[in-house]
Design an enzyme around this catalytic site. Structure first.
Site, short mmCIF file in Angstrom:
data_model
loop_
_atom_site.label_atom_id
_atom_site.label_comp_id
_atom_site.label_asym_id
_atom_site.label_seq_id
_atom_site.Cartn_x
_atom_site.Cartn_y
_atom_site.Cartn_z
N TYR A 175 5.92 -9.99 7.26
CA TYR A 175 5.79 -8.54 7.44
C TYR A 175 6.13 -8.20 8.88
O TYR A 175 5.93 -9.01 9.79
CB TYR A 175 4.37 -8.08 7.16
CG TYR A 175 3.98 -7.96 5.70
CD1 TYR A 175 4.10 -6.74 5.03
CD2 TYR A 175 3.48 -9.06 5.01
CE1 TYR A 175 3.73 -6.63 3.70
CE2 TYR A 175 3.11 -8.95 3.68
CZ TYR A 175 3.23 -7.73 3.03
OH TYR A 175 2.86 -7.61 1.72
N ASP A 201 0.82 -1.21 0.00
CA ASP A 201 0.00 0.00 0.00
C ASP A 201 0.86 1.26 0.00
O ASP A 201 2.06 1.22 0.26
CB ASP A 201 -0.89 0.04 1.25
CG ASP A 201 -1.78 -1.17 1.40
OD1 ASP A 201 -2.17 -1.74 0.36
OD2 ASP A 201 -2.08 -1.55 2.55
#
EC number: 5.4.99.12
Length: 243
Positions: free
Chosen positions: A112, A54
């Protein structure tokens, strides 16, 4: 005409990019990388990435692949690309790939991390962390254990179209250093905004605004309640892709 297949690992500071994936009239990591690739090869070469991060999200381990008729040893290819790319995008590794390798579809799992600073942010970390202001990390650690395993993550994504919301999380844990708390998520895949909604809920738990029981119920795939707090993108980093 012979085609050559390349695989590379890309790191980038996502602060000033509108995400990874190309978008019309917007500055993205993919658009910037392909512009450098074209300048080098004089070819329009489509690239394929493992993850569409994103806007504002960073990477230390994004994986790309592409094919071209342009032949050059990977180490020289890497050096020239890094010369042409802006300093906030770096090719960390580059190798020849097999024709059947696909950065996205060959991926087995991804890691992540989400980073909290123990102290108020300063000029050197404010693009990469958020301040852990009076969070109960004991409760957050308990909540992280609920995430591990296979769950329906419908409550933790912006996606609403009929699809499989089931994902398997191999590890959801907290690491503590002298200056930081780091949330680690290792899974076979992630839905759109999934990690940021999970972290948002963990923040609410850490501030005693949300109970562990409510959080656990949402992981059962209950479609009557959705996570509402989307954690800031800037503290999220794609660490590694496994193949």
């Amino acid at each position: 005409m012979q085609h050559f297949f390349y695989k590379l690992i890309l790191s980038y500071d996502g602060t000033f990019y509108c995400g990874y994936q190309k978008q019309p009239q917007k500055k993205t990591v993919q658009q910037t990388f392909e512009k450098a690739l074209k300048k080098m090869t004089h070819q329009n070469i489509p690239t394929f990435a493992a993850s569409r991060t994103d806007k504002g999200v960073h990477s230390q381990g994004q994986t790309l692949h592409f094919q071209t008729t342009f032949s050059l040893k990977p180490k020289h290819f890497q050096k020239t690309l890094n010369y042409l790319l802006p300093p906030d995008i770096r090719v960390r590794q580059m190798h020849f790939a097999t024709p059947n390798f696909h950065a996205r579809y060959s991926a087995k799992s991804k890691i992540y991390q989400y980073v909290f600073s123990k102290k108020p942010l300063n000029a050197f970390n404010h693009h990469f962390q958020i301040f852990a202001d009076k969070f109960d990390f004991v409760k957050i650690t308990k909540a992280l254990k609920f995430i591990e395993g296979t769950h329906n993550f419908f409550a933790f994504t912006s996606e609403t179209q009929p699809k499989n919301f089931s994902k398997t999380i191999f590890q959801a844990s907290l690491k503590e250093t002298v200056h930081k708390y780091i949330l680690v998520f290792h899974g076979n895949g992630f839905l759109k905004y999934m990690i940021r909604f999970l972290v948002g809920s963990l923040i609410e738990i850490g501030k005693n605004k949300f109970s562990l029981e409510q959080f656990q119920a949402m992981l059962l795939g209950n479609k009557t309640k959705k996570a509402t707090l989307l954690a800031p993108a800037k503290a999220l980093v794609l660490k590694k892709i496994f193949y």
